[in-house]
Design an enzyme around this catalytic site. Sequence first.
Site, short mmCIF file in Angstrom:
data_model
loop_
_atom_site.label_atom_id
_atom_site.label_comp_id
_atom_site.label_asym_id
_atom_site.label_seq_id
_atom_site.Cartn_x
_atom_site.Cartn_y
_atom_site.Cartn_z
N GLU A 37 76.24 41.48 55.43
CA GLU A 37 77.37 41.20 56.31
C GLU A 37 77.69 39.72 56.22
O GLU A 37 76.79 38.87 56.21
CB GLU A 37 77.01 41.55 57.76
N GLU B 146 60.64 38.25 38.92
CA GLU B 146 61.35 37.84 40.13
C GLU B 146 62.15 36.57 39.88
O GLU B 146 61.93 35.85 38.90
CB GLU B 146 60.36 37.61 41.27
N HIS C 170 61.34 33.48 54.05
CA HIS C 170 62.19 33.96 52.96
C HIS C 170 62.52 35.43 53.16
O HIS C 170 61.92 36.09 54.00
CB HIS C 170 61.52 33.75 51.60
#
Length: 138
Positions: free
Chosen positions: A118, A44, A7
């Site tokens: 990106e 979270e 992760h």
Amino acid sequence: MIEGLSHMTFIVSDLERMSRILEGIFDAEEVYASGSATFSHSPEKFFLIGDIWVAIMKGTPLPATSYNHIAFKIPEKDFDRYRARIEALGLELLPPRPRVEGEGRSLYFYDDDNHLFELHTGTLKERLRRYAAGSKPT
């Protein structure tokens, strides 16, 4: 032996804002929100982007931007659609960096906490093949 990527965790100042970014750009699916049951360092949320587990945790954002980034593969045909998603969320979209033909196109953008993302249309195989073909044209 490494089996693969487990992760990625991003520390963010605003869980809800980052949730909108992940869902709005990456079509992320929220699969967990800690709410008041904090099992880790801070509140979270967990998301799936494709089959990639992405965690976000509330905390102090990065103090500055850098070129450290995570890149996700997108199809060339969806390039403009992803650009529109980034712009719609008011995120900082960087000018494209110089590229040689054959290595794909990229969208670079920062989230609100200085993480650089990106979206790239190329593959490693394509880039290696292009780089093996020789130097940048003048």
